[in-house]
Write a protein that holds these residues in place. Structure first.
Motif, mmCIF file in Angstrom:
data_model
loop_
_atom_site.group_PDB
_atom_site.id
_atom_site.type_symbol
_atom_site.label_atom_id
_atom_site.label_comp_id
_atom_site.label_asym_id
_atom_site.label_seq_id
_atom_site.Cartn_x
_atom_site.Cartn_y
_atom_site.Cartn_z
ATOM 1 N N ASN A 181 34.874 2.048 56.775
ATOM 2 C CA ASN A 181 33.458 2.424 56.749
ATOM 3 C C ASN A 181 33.151 3.444 55.651
ATOM 4 O OD1 ASN A 181 33.412 0.759 58.942
ATOM 5 N ND2 ASN A 181 33.067 2.349 60.454
ATOM 6 N N ARG A 182 33.708 3.182 54.475
ATOM 7 C CA ARG A 182 33.512 4.095 53.352
ATOM 8 C C ARG A 182 32.262 3.739 52.544
ATOM 9 N NH1 ARG A 182 38.821 3.386 50.081
ATOM 10 N NH2 ARG A 182 38.686 1.302 51.008
ATOM 11 N N ILE A 183 31.721 4.727 51.893
ATOM 12 C CA ILE A 183 30.585 4.534 50.983
ATOM 13 C C ILE A 183 30.987 5.038 49.602
ATOM 14 C CG2 ILE A 183 28.190 5.154 50.460
ATOM 15 C CD1 ILE A 183 27.737 5.548 53.448
ATOM 16 N N PHE A 184 30.833 4.185 48.599
ATOM 17 C CA PHE A 184 31.118 4.565 47.218
ATOM 18 C C PHE A 184 29.805 4.586 46.437
ATOM 19 C CE2 PHE A 184 35.005 2.772 48.816
ATOM 20 C CZ PHE A 184 36.014 3.530 48.248
ATOM 21 N N THR A 185 29.574 5.675 45.726
ATOM 22 C CA THR A 185 28.394 5.779 44.870
ATOM 23 C C THR A 185 28.862 5.639 43.431
ATOM 24 O OG1 THR A 185 27.301 7.238 46.457
ATOM 25 C CG2 THR A 185 26.429 7.215 44.219
ATOM 26 N N PHE A 186 28.581 4.488 42.851
ATOM 27 C CA PHE A 186 29.071 4.184 41.512
ATOM 28 C C PHE A 186 27.996 4.485 40.472
ATOM 29 C CE2 PHE A 186 32.441 0.857 42.927
ATOM 30 C CZ PHE A 186 33.320 1.891 43.225
ATOM 31 N N THR A 187 28.242 5.491 39.654
ATOM 32 C CA THR A 187 27.314 5.883 38.585
ATOM 33 C C THR A 187 28.113 6.228 37.339
ATOM 34 O OG1 THR A 187 27.329 8.309 38.878
ATOM 35 C CG2 THR A 187 25.950 7.036 40.398
ATOM 36 N N GLY A 188 27.402 6.365 36.236
ATOM 37 C CA GLY A 188 28.015 6.887 35.036
ATOM 38 C C GLY A 188 28.330 8.365 35.205
ATOM 39 N N ALA A 189 28.966 8.940 34.182
ATOM 40 C CA ALA A 189 29.385 10.348 34.259
ATOM 41 C C ALA A 189 28.288 11.303 33.844
ATOM 42 C CB ALA A 189 30.615 10.562 33.386
ATOM 43 N N ALA A 190 27.195 10.779 33.281
ATOM 44 C CA ALA A 190 26.095 11.625 32.823
ATOM 45 C C ALA A 190 24.789 10.864 32.974
ATOM 46 C CB ALA A 190 26.302 12.032 31.364
ATOM 47 N N THR A 191 23.671 11.608 32.979
ATOM 48 C CA THR A 191 22.361 10.968 33.051
ATOM 49 C C THR A 191 21.712 10.924 31.668
ATOM 50 O OG1 THR A 191 21.224 13.061 33.533
ATOM 51 C CG2 THR A 191 21.995 11.748 35.415
ATOM 52 N N TYR A 192 20.834 9.929 31.495
ATOM 53 C CA TYR A 192 20.158 9.738 30.211
ATOM 54 C C TYR A 192 18.689 9.410 30.444
ATOM 55 C CZ TYR A 192 25.038 8.909 28.888
ATOM 56 O OH TYR A 192 26.400 9.014 28.717
ATOM 57 N N SER A 193 17.836 9.958 29.608
ATOM 58 C CA SER A 193 16.426 9.595 29.609
ATOM 59 C C SER A 193 16.224 8.474 28.598
ATOM 60 C CB SER A 193 15.562 10.796 29.218
ATOM 61 O OG SER A 193 15.784 11.136 27.854
ATOM 62 N N PHE A 194 15.022 7.900 28.581
ATOM 63 C CA PHE A 194 14.753 6.879 27.563
ATOM 64 C C PHE A 194 14.665 7.506 26.174
ATOM 65 C CE2 PHE A 194 13.682 4.196 31.191
ATOM 66 C CZ PHE A 194 14.292 3.012 30.812
ATOM 67 N N ALA A 195 14.410 8.798 26.114
ATOM 68 C CA ALA A 195 14.475 9.495 24.826
ATOM 69 C C ALA A 195 15.910 9.499 24.323
ATOM 70 C CB ALA A 195 13.956 10.923 24.968
ATOM 71 N N ASP A 196 16.858 9.689 25.237
ATOM 72 C CA ASP A 196 18.272 9.633 24.867
ATOM 73 C C ASP A 196 18.664 8.225 24.420
ATOM 74 O OD1 ASP A 196 18.734 12.330 25.573
ATOM 75 O OD2 ASP A 196 19.003 11.765 27.682
ATOM 76 N N VAL A 197 18.123 7.221 25.109
ATOM 77 C CA VAL A 197 18.394 5.828 24.719
ATOM 78 C C VAL A 197 17.884 5.587 23.307
ATOM 79 C CG1 VAL A 197 17.872 3.409 25.207
ATOM 80 C CG2 VAL A 197 18.339 4.987 27.094
ATOM 81 N N ALA A 198 16.667 6.064 23.015
ATOM 82 C CA ALA A 198 16.088 5.897 21.682
ATOM 83 C C ALA A 198 16.939 6.583 20.620
ATOM 84 C CB ALA A 198 14.666 6.451 21.656
ATOM 85 N N THR A 199 17.386 7.796 20.913
ATOM 86 C CA THR A 199 18.222 8.530 19.963
ATOM 87 C C THR A 199 19.528 7.795 19.701
ATOM 88 O OG1 THR A 199 17.277 10.660 20.614
ATOM 89 C CG2 THR A 199 19.439 10.700 19.561
ATOM 90 N N ALA A 200 20.149 7.307 20.772
ATOM 91 C CA ALA A 200 21.419 6.597 20.624
ATOM 92 C C ALA A 200 21.239 5.317 19.816
ATOM 93 C CB ALA A 200 22.009 6.289 21.996
ATOM 94 N N LEU A 201 20.168 4.575 20.084
ATOM 95 C CA LEU A 201 19.917 3.349 19.331
ATOM 96 C C LEU A 201 19.656 3.655 17.860
ATOM 97 C CD1 LEU A 201 17.681 1.300 21.814
ATOM 98 C CD2 LEU A 201 20.048 0.817 21.152
ATOM 99 N N SER A 202 18.970 4.746 17.604
ATOM 100 C CA SER A 202 18.714 5.153 16.213
ATOM 101 C C SER A 202 20.012 5.439 15.481
ATOM 102 C CB SER A 202 17.825 6.397 16.182
ATOM 103 O OG SER A 202 16.550 6.147 16.715
ATOM 104 N N GLU A 203 20.884 6.194 16.142
ATOM 105 C CA GLU A 203 22.141 6.570 15.504
ATOM 106 C C GLU A 203 23.049 5.367 15.296
ATOM 107 O OE1 GLU A 203 23.628 9.520 18.169
ATOM 108 O OE2 GLU A 203 22.276 11.105 17.438
ATOM 109 N N LEU A 204 23.088 4.478 16.270
ATOM 110 C CA LEU A 204 23.992 3.336 16.201
ATOM 111 C C LEU A 204 23.518 2.262 15.223
ATOM 112 C CD1 LEU A 204 24.749 3.023 20.008
ATOM 113 C CD2 LEU A 204 26.433 3.599 18.249
ATOM 114 N N SER A 205 22.198 2.147 15.073
ATOM 115 C CA SER A 205 21.648 1.093 14.219
ATOM 116 C C SER A 205 21.219 1.579 12.843
ATOM 117 C CB SER A 205 20.433 0.460 14.904
ATOM 118 O OG SER A 205 19.359 1.390 14.965
ATOM 119 N N ALA A 206 21.155 2.910 12.684
ATOM 120 C CA ALA A 206 20.634 3.513 11.449
ATOM 121 C C ALA A 206 19.190 3.078 11.206
ATOM 122 C CB ALA A 206 21.518 3.162 10.254
#
Length: 286
Positions: free
Chosen positions: A191-216
């Motif tokens: 009867n265990r419960i596992f909460t599966f998430t990433g190690a950090a949280t990101y906003s859509f601003a972070d997503v935009a920044t990451a896409l900018s850096e990765l795609s130039a």
């Protein structure tokens, strides 16, 4: 025998892929509605069991001789909750020793804007009430869904969403499938419960920044209001139910529902889950 429902779907396939690496293939089975569409699984040694969430008798037959069942949550069907109940009932009747379920990692079921998500917690309650020993996997929003939110022209138009500065602990679906398989391969079912998430949280601003850096290429996130967003979707002739569902996801993100961070995924993987910068290149083919 471990039976994975939704075997030809994304998360089901990811779970099966890992199980085949760490267990005897003869102990792995997949529930499918059409064997012909699962020939690739059979070729890998997966036993195919035919059943449909809407057909309790077929489910009970498919679960004969099965020790563990993973109920992969269904889609947005009107009778989706009843479909889940049918699987739980069949598992109990078939004498399954352990029932696992893929739910959602959300902060507060009582304040969800996306009503579709409530059925996950209703399913969990039904599983508890069944008396069948269980494992509950509460999964965060898949990083793989980002293209659906930001749109196909993200590099031309940027990101305009009514998500405010809400944050999500995005994780890759493949890694969640791997972690689920690792847990299922363990003999315990307490009867265990596992909460599966990433190690950090990101906003859509972070997503935009990451896409900018990765795609130039410059990608900017602009928070917009819900009415403007809904009007844009209406202009694309999307059904009202779909608009409400998408809007609900984004409202819940804005309200912090997806901001949970847990170490459970890292523990089950034996490593730190992929970060946004590590996951986006594959998702966006960068």
């Amino acid at each position: 025998m471990i039976l994975i429902t939704g075997a030809t779907g994304h998360i089901g396939a990811a779970v099966l892929d890992q199980l085949l690496k760490i267990t005897d293939p003869g102990e792995v089975a997949g529930l499918v509605r059409d064997e012909a569409k699962a020939a690739h699984l059979k070729a890998q040694g997966v036993q195919l069991r035919v059943g449909d969430y809407r057909d309790p008798a077929s489910l009970e037959r498919a679960m004969q001789g099965v020790r563990k069942v993973l109920l992969v949550s269904g889609g947005a069907d009107e009778d989706g909750l009843q479909q889940h109940y049918n699987v739980v009932d069949a598992a109990k009747k078939a004498g399954v020793a352990c029932l696992a379920y893929t739910g959602r990692a959300l902060q507060n079921p009582a304040t969800l804007a996306n009503e579709l998500m409530v059925r996950h917690f209703q399913t969990e309650e039904y599983i508890r009430a069944s008396g069948v020993p269980y494992i509950l996997f509460r999964n965060i929003l898949y990083m793989d869904t980002l293209p659906q939110f930001v749109g196909p022209q993200v590099f031309e138009r940027g990101i305009q969403l009514p998500a405010g500065q809400g944050r999500v602990a995005f994780a890759l679906r493949q890694e969640m499938g791997e972690a689920i398989a690792n847990v299922l391969a363990d003999s315990r079912c307490d009867n265990r419960i596992f909460t599966f998430t990433g190690a950090a949280t990101y906003s859509f601003a972070d997503v935009a920044t990451a896409l900018s850096e990765l795609s130039a290429r410059p990608v900017v996130y602009t928070p917009i209001e819900q009415p403007a967003f809904a009007a844009r979707l209406h202009a694309q002739s999307l059904p009202e139910a779909v608009i409400q569902r998408i809007s609900g996801f984004l409202t819940d993100i804005k309200n912090g529902q997806e901001a949970t961070v847990s170490t459970d995924l890292a523990d089950a993987l034996g490593r730190t889950p992929a970060s946004l910068q590590e996951g986006l290149p594959t998702i966006f083919k960068l």
